[in-house]
Write a protein that holds these residues in place. Structure first.
Motif, PDB file in Angstrom:
ATOM      1  N   GLU A  86       0.684  -1.141  -0.147  1.00  0.00           N
ATOM      2  CA  GLU A  86      -0.041   0.088  -0.113  1.00  0.00           C
ATOM      3  C   GLU A  86       1.035   1.142   0.065  1.00  0.00           C
ATOM      4  N   ASP A  87       0.202   2.294  -0.752  1.00  0.00           N
ATOM      5  CA  ASP A  87       1.151   3.439  -0.755  1.00  0.00           C
ATOM      6  C   ASP A  87       1.656   4.135   0.585  1.00  0.00           C
ATOM      7  N   GLU A  88       0.404   3.774   1.574  1.00  0.00           N
ATOM      8  CA  GLU A  88       0.750   4.351   2.724  1.00  0.00           C
ATOM      9  C   GLU A  88       2.018   3.762   3.448  1.00  0.00           C
ATOM     10  N   VAL A  89       2.125   2.549   3.287  1.00  0.00           N
ATOM     11  CA  VAL A  89       3.036   1.739   3.947  1.00  0.00           C
ATOM     12  C   VAL A  89       4.414   2.399   3.409  1.00  0.00           C
ATOM     13  N   LEU A  90       4.337   2.476   1.799  1.00  0.00           N
ATOM     14  CA  LEU A  90       5.761   2.697   1.372  1.00  0.00           C
ATOM     15  C   LEU A  90       6.011   4.129   1.811  1.00  0.00           C
ATOM     16  N   LEU A  91       4.950   4.980   1.840  1.00  0.00           N
ATOM     17  CA  LEU A  91       5.627   6.448   2.066  1.00  0.00           C
ATOM     18  C   LEU A  91       6.163   6.499   3.703  1.00  0.00           C
ATOM     19  N   ALA A  92       5.632   5.673   4.550  1.00  0.00           N
ATOM     20  CA  ALA A  92       6.364   5.538   5.809  1.00  0.00           C
ATOM     21  C   ALA A  92       7.692   4.869   5.778  1.00  0.00           C
ATOM     22  N   LEU A  93       7.960   3.787   4.894  1.00  0.00           N
ATOM     23  CA  LEU A  93       8.981   3.141   4.586  1.00  0.00           C
ATOM     24  C   LEU A  93      10.205   4.402   3.852  1.00  0.00           C
ATOM     25  N   ALA A  94       9.752   5.059   3.050  1.00  0.00           N
ATOM     26  CA  ALA A  94      10.566   6.010   2.329  1.00  0.00           C
ATOM     27  C   ALA A  94      10.872   7.002   3.452  1.00  0.00           C
ATOM     28  N   GLU A  95      10.229   7.375   4.386  1.00  0.00           N
ATOM     29  CA  GLU A  95      10.554   8.548   5.239  1.00  0.00           C
ATOM     30  C   GLU A  95      11.670   7.964   6.121  1.00  0.00           C
ATOM     31  N   GLN A  96      11.186   6.543   6.800  1.00  0.00           N
ATOM     32  CA  GLN A  96      12.172   6.004   7.701  1.00  0.00           C
ATOM     33  C   GLN A  96      13.677   5.805   7.292  1.00  0.00           C
ATOM     34  N   LEU A  97      13.574   5.229   6.027  1.00  0.00           N
ATOM     35  CA  LEU A  97      15.240   5.157   5.314  1.00  0.00           C
ATOM     36  C   LEU A  97      16.005   6.262   5.188  1.00  0.00           C
ATOM     37  N   GLY A  98      15.212   7.389   5.278  1.00  0.00           N
ATOM     38  CA  GLY A  98      16.091   8.721   5.284  1.00  0.00           C
ATOM     39  C   GLY A  98      17.022   8.812   6.435  1.00  0.00           C
ATOM     40  N   ASN A  99      16.489   8.249   7.554  1.00  0.00           N
ATOM     41  CA  ASN A  99      17.323   8.479   8.940  1.00  0.00           C
ATOM     42  C   ASN A  99      17.967   7.356   9.177  1.00  0.00           C
ATOM     43  N   PHE A 100      18.315   6.294   8.157  1.00  0.00           N
ATOM     44  CA  PHE A 100      18.809   4.953   8.833  1.00  0.00           C
ATOM     45  C   PHE A 100      20.120   4.967   8.658  1.00  0.00           C
TER      46      PHE A 100
END
Lengths: 658, 486
Positions: free
Chosen positions: A74-88
């Motif tokens: 789901e796009d919503e999950v992908l959005l959260a993933l994209a955001e998280q990875l920026g601070n990884f």
């Protein structure tokens, strides 16, 4: 501790020994795979916790590959993933391993949903800064190139946002390649990609060498500004601001101005709108000389554009444009070249245009000075104050203070008073509200006598307005007036009228009496409160409407601090005790609240020695009773806690950096 | 000073009159004024003073060798535009142009051999001059096409006749695409497509027919038209969420898809998966859902192997909060199930029925009802029966639950019927599921608890690590091994 570090530090240790790690990756991945989207989303949002549990090694070798493979979600999950990875970066082992995050983000940068893609690009931009120059060329630049030559438009649009972050740190050969890729995206077949490129053109220009700006960016700009799609052309206007800042006056004139002139007269209103909307930025970017020669005439055209949207956008910029003109000769330019057009707009057919103008026109008075304001602007203000559209009237009223500073309140009130009196009874409550908020200032400037003659009756009439917000504002207004005119004035003019309303047949008006007492008691002082207000409040405890009764309880709690022990003990307490037995639950509740406050107050009054310390003692803050009325009270209570919190956080951050 | 005072006085007089009217009436008056607003005013920017038209002689009165010359003169005369916003200006000229346009329409539709090669240029020029214009900003930014009246094109009296003429021209037996393609080119089509954003439904209706004819007659433009429609849709879905002509374009596409040759090209499949399916996410889906569903079903009828990706796509975009859209999705699923092959059905039955099971237990009764109606469909019923072993365990839980809990009696009654049907299909499985229902619920609860426990432990671990980080400068490995030793 040091000994314990030994066996675990070997790279394969955690992965090899299943019992050793607290949570097998399978369980965590199971969470990320849950059927319920909401649970998946929650898990993704706590991805950093999972990564922390796994350790950097397994995050790189197991978690990231898994995430890269499960991009279909789901796009919503992908959005959260994209955001998280920026601070990884920290969670995969620091800058040396930042490139491990590129594969999942690359896939996310190619999905259809714009929100996800944009977030992935944002994270990629963030991570790019954490790459070493070598890693940047080895991993990041190839990714940008892959995206830039992707089959589907989504990857190419994403690429547009990444050029400017890798360009400054790349070697010359790579720089040339990057420019080449950007060039081809600017003439992409798909309008979506051209739009993305156009919107990043200014940003890219800023990181380029000046020669490349002139030889490469300017032609791209010219092309995009004459694109067949107006949605592309209008983005070029935005880029124009950035490009203009980089060039000298001669270059500007030769390279940019022809295109800008053309944009100001574009056949599509969207492009002209954009020019109007970005006018102040453009004005600053091109400098005073070109402004006078080119932008002023263009602005005049925008002010009389055939589309109301464009006129409104231009009208919004009138004040900023005038402010930014060079002080020398400014007045003449405004009087001769701007004002005639403004006069036309005051009677525009479209209300949005008039309202846009009304929101800024008052600002001109400080620029033009007293005489010009009185002669030229005041008639326009008066006309707008009588406009049929309430928004126009409202915008004028809420900016009256700018004019006040220039021409003085006397002059202003003489010219505007009739209009203000009329607006005080305006059908739109927001207009009335704006007038009320202007009252204390007006009253202060006009003096008691003038006020009593002309405005007092208005202020009292607002107390019985049928809109609550107006009654509330009117109550606060009274408090401010009393502070200005003093208690004697209050006792003679305000208090009697307020108290009469206590026996009004309408319970809302009776409640207004209570609200007024709440607001006025502090300003009026103990004597008036005890002698005149308290008896009325106590009498109202027998009201048949429950809302009035519990407001009596609230009022008693509110005015308690102003009263002395006798009044509290003899008069307030018995009434509250009676209300505490009321049949209505709310009345009971508020009566008990007030009772406990009164009881505390009485206890404090019994031991006056402590009384002096109270305001500064932190414990006393819990007792609302002791510090009446101050709106800052609650925030005061929280400040020490919050500052302590941020301090510890700062500390944690500091330690982590070490 | 003196120059500004008269308008002020005039304005105040006008206001005092309208000030007496109460707020509601004034709003409706304003609204009425707005609706009178003209579209297309942008086109008058560049035009200077209006030329007055002088009537030309009638075509039917001219001799046959004069006719062609006169025809072109009339076409040129019709290139002049008039401002319909101003209802009193140029009345005579407007009437002359209207009559001329009428005459032109009749001329090309009743006479043969009048569309000669030399006329094409003038014809297309006249059409372009009249219909191609920048559409004005929408009057109402929150325009709700389902509720609000559209703003109508003010110059419709002329534009309608131009479209009429355009259609007769395209449909004339004399019309030769090989000549016309010099004028009706990609740029022309591009501008035509932009007009589909017109708020006037009458105009969009003409455009639809015009574009359909062009697609049919100009083979060289077909790929270009599809690509541009593609771009319009992508922009609609991902950028603006606003385009008035989506339904019309989809209607044209429906007939285009119908004519696709088999096997389908990759380009067409991509269009289905990357454009049509994501289009279901649009806010205004209700306005074009019928056309969209038609296009999707057309694709599936062409190539049944697309069924699985399409249904998975729809499931991915299944509405979460909008019940109205959910009902539309259910409608589309039923349309798809109507044409599904049993082998394809097997591939998607599990995820699909998980969704249906959620819909059935929706607290919005229209959603539940729409889903339960599937059991009235003979073909779907036969598919369910064939796969009852798979489907019954998926459906049982929610059906059993709502049969006891749903607030709406109609839904409860429908659920009883469905349960009865399912029981008749496999009585034994039904009994087993009834027996294990409670245990199942308890297992779910236990799993829920386990999950909470897991996250709690993870949180503790995180806190512990953060603490240790503050206390010592150890790297992450040592901390991990340290905590896991405990």
């Amino acid at each position: 501790m040091a000994g314990a570090a030994g066996p675990g530090t070997g790279p394969g240790a955690a992965g090899g020994d299943g019992d050793d790690s607290l949570y097998p990756i399978a369980v965590l991945i199971d969470e990320l795979r849950n059927e319920d989207v909401q649970l998946r989303l929650n898990s993704i949002k706590k991805l950093s916790t999972i990564a922390l549990a796994l350790g950097v090694e397994r995050t790189r070798t197991e978690l990231l590959p898994f995430l890269t493979d499960t991009i279909y979600d789901e796009d919503e999950v992908l959005l959260a993933l994209a955001e998280q990875l920026g601070n990884f970066t920290g969670l995969v082992g620091g800058p040396d391993f930042a490139h491990c995050l590129l594969p999942p983000l690359e896939s996310l940068a190619t999905v259809e949903e714009t929100v996800v893609r944009d977030k992935a690009v944002e994270s990629l931009r963030q991570i790019s800064q954490e790459h070493t120059p070598i890693a940047l060329e080895a991993h990041f630049v190839p990714l940008v190139k892959r995206l830039a030559s992707g089959d589907w438009f989504t990857s190419r649009t994403s690429a547009c946002g990444l050029f400017s972050v890798c360009y400054p740190r790349a070697s010359n050969a790579v720089k040339a390649e990057i420019r080449q890729h950007f060039r081809s995206l600017c003439s992409d077949d798909t309008p979506m990609v051209r739009r993305a490129a156009a919107s990043k053109l200014g940003e890219f220009a800023k990181v380029l060498e000046l020669d490349s700006v002139k030889s490469e960016i300017v032609p791209l700009f010219t092309n995009l500004a004459s694109d067949e799609q107006d949605s592309v052309r209008l983005l070029a206007v935005e880029a124009c601001v950035s490009i203009a800042q980089l060039l000298s006056q001669e270059d500007l004139e030769a390279l940019v101005m022809p295109t800008l002139r053309q944009a100001a007269e574009d056949k599509s209103w969207r492009v002209r709108y954009m020019v109007a909307d970005k006018f102040s930025e453009l004005q600053k970017a091109v400098g005073p000389k070109i402004t006078l020669n080119d932008l002023i005439p263009a602005f005049q055209n925008l002010l009389k554009d055939c589309e109301a949207e464009v006129r409104a956008a231009a009208a919004h910029k009138v004040k900023e444009l005038c402010e930014n003109l060079p002080p020398e000769g400014r007045e003449t330019i405004i009087m001769n070249q701007i004002l005639p057009f403004i006069k036309e707009l005051v009677s525009d057919t479209n209300q949005h245009v008039k309202s846009a103008l009304a929101s800024v026109i008052m600002g001109l008075s400080t620029i033009l000075g007293k005489e010009n304001t009185i002669e030229h602007l005041l008639p326009l203000f008066l006309a707008q104050l009588k406009d049929e559209c309430p928004e126009v009237r409202l915008n004028i009223i809420s900016n009256l203070d700018c004019v006040n500073e220039v021409i003085g309140i006397r002059q202003l009130s003489q010219s505007l008073l009739p209009a203000i009196v009329e607006l005080a009874e305006d059908a739109k409550w927001r207009v009335r509200l704006a007038i009320i908020e202007y009252m204390p200032l007006l009253a202060g400037q006009l003096g008691v006598q003038f006020f009593d003659e002309k405005l007092n009756s208005l202020c009292m009439a607002w107390l019985v307005d049928h809109v609550y917000a107006i009654r509330e504002a009117a109550t606060n207004n009274l408090m401010k007036l009393v502070k200005k005119f003093g208690t004697e004035w209050a006792q003679n003019t305000i208090v009697p009228k307020v108290l009469v309303m206590a026996s009004d047949p309408n319970y809302l008006h009776r409640m207004t009496t209570l609200f007024c007492i709440n607001a006025l008691s502090e300003a009026c002082g103990q004597e008036i409160t005890t002698k005149q207000m308290l008896p009325i409040v106590l009498k109202m405890a027998g009201d048949q409407v429950a809302n009035v009764r519990f407001n009596v309880a609230k009022s008693l709690q509110k005015i308690g601090p102003i009263l002395d022990t006798d009044a509290l003990q003899e008069e307030v307490k018995p009434v509250l005790q009676k209300l505490g037995q009321d049949e209505d639950v709310d009345v009971k509740y508020f009566a008990q609240e007030a009772l406990s406050a009164v009881a505390q107050r009485l206890r404090k009054l019994d031991s006056p020695a402590k009384d002096g310390e109270e305001p500064s003692a932190p414990g006393a803050d819990k007792n609302h009773f002791l510090r009446p009325g101050g709106p800052g009270e609650d925030t005061g209570k929280f400040v020490p806690l919050m500052s302590r919190h941020t301090e510890s956080e700062r500390l944690g951050w500091f330690l982590r950096r070490q | 000073m003196s120059s500004s005072s008269p308008p002020v006085g005039a304005a105040s007089a006008a206001i005092s009159a309208s000030e007496k009217v109460d707020g509601f009436t004034r709003k409706s008056v304003r609204k009425a004024q707005r609706q009178k607003r003209s579209q297309g005013s942008s086109q008058f920017r560049s035009q200077g003073s209006q030329a007055e038209l002088h009537p030309l002689p009638q075509l039917k009165d001219a001799t046959s060798n004069e006719q062609q010359e006169l025809f072109c003169q009339k076409l040129q005369q019709c290139c002049i535009l008039f401002d319909f916003m101003d209802s009193v200006s140029d009345l005579k000229s407007k009437e002359i142009k209207r009559a001329t346009l009428n005459e032109l329409v009749e001329y090309v539709s009743t006479n043969r051999g009048v569309i000669v090669e030399s006329a094409y240029s003038d014809i297309v020029k006249m059409i372009s001059a009249n219909i191609f214009r920048t559409l004005p900003p929408s009057d109402n930014p929150d325009f709700d096409p389902e509720e609000d009246e559209p703003t109508l094109e003010a110059s419709w009296p002329h534009i309608q006749l131009v479209y009429e003429f355009f259609l007769r021209f395209l449909e004339s037996p004399d019309f030769q695409p090989s000549i016309a393609k010099r004028y009706i080119d990609q740029k022309f089509v591009q501008q035509l497509l932009e007009l589909f954003d017109s708020e006037d439904p009458r105009e969009r209706d003409f455009l639809k027919t015009v574009l359909h004819r062009i697609y049919g007659k100009f083979l060289g433009l077909r790929a270009f038209i599809r690509k541009q429609i593609n771009n319009i849709f992508l922009r609609f879905i991902y950028e603006t969420e606003h385009f008035n002509g989506v339904a019309e374009l989809l209607e044209i596409l429906g007939s285009i898809i119908n004519g696709f040759a088999l096997p389908l090209k990759a380009e067409h499949k991509q269009f289905l998966m990357k454009v049509l399916i994501p289009m279901h996410t649009a806010k205004g889906l209700a306005l074009f859902h019928a056309q969209l569903a038609y296009c999707v079903v057309q694709f599936l009828e062409k190539d049944t192997t697309l069924t699985e990706p399409v249904i998975r796509g729809l499931l991915k975009f299944w509405p979460k909060t909008c019940s109205q859209k959910e009902v539309m999705f259910l409608g589309e699923i039923e349309e798809i199930l109507d044409v599904i092959e049993p082998t394809q059905f097997k591939k998607i039955e599990e995820p699909l029925f998980k969704q249906i099971s959620k819909c059935v237990s929706s607290s919005h009764f229209q959603v539940a009802e729409r889903a339960l109606y599937f059991w009235n469909n003979e073909y779907i019923l036969s598919l369910i029966e064939e796969n009852i072993d798979k489907i019954l365990p998926i459906m049982f839980g929610s059906l059993y639950k709502i049969s006891k809990e749903h607030w709406n009696p109609t839904i409860v009654a429908l659920v009883y019927n469905v349960l009865k049907t399912l029981m008749e299909m496999n009585g034994k499985l039904f009994d087993d599921l009834t027996g294990s229902y409670k245990a199942e619920r308890q297992r779910e609860k236990k799993k829920e608890l386990e999950r909470e426990e897991l996250w709690k432990k993870l949180e503790e671990l995180k806190l512990k690590k953060a603490l240790e980080k503050q206390n010592s400068a150890y790297n992450m490995h040592s901390i991990l091994s340290n905590t896991s030793d405990e």
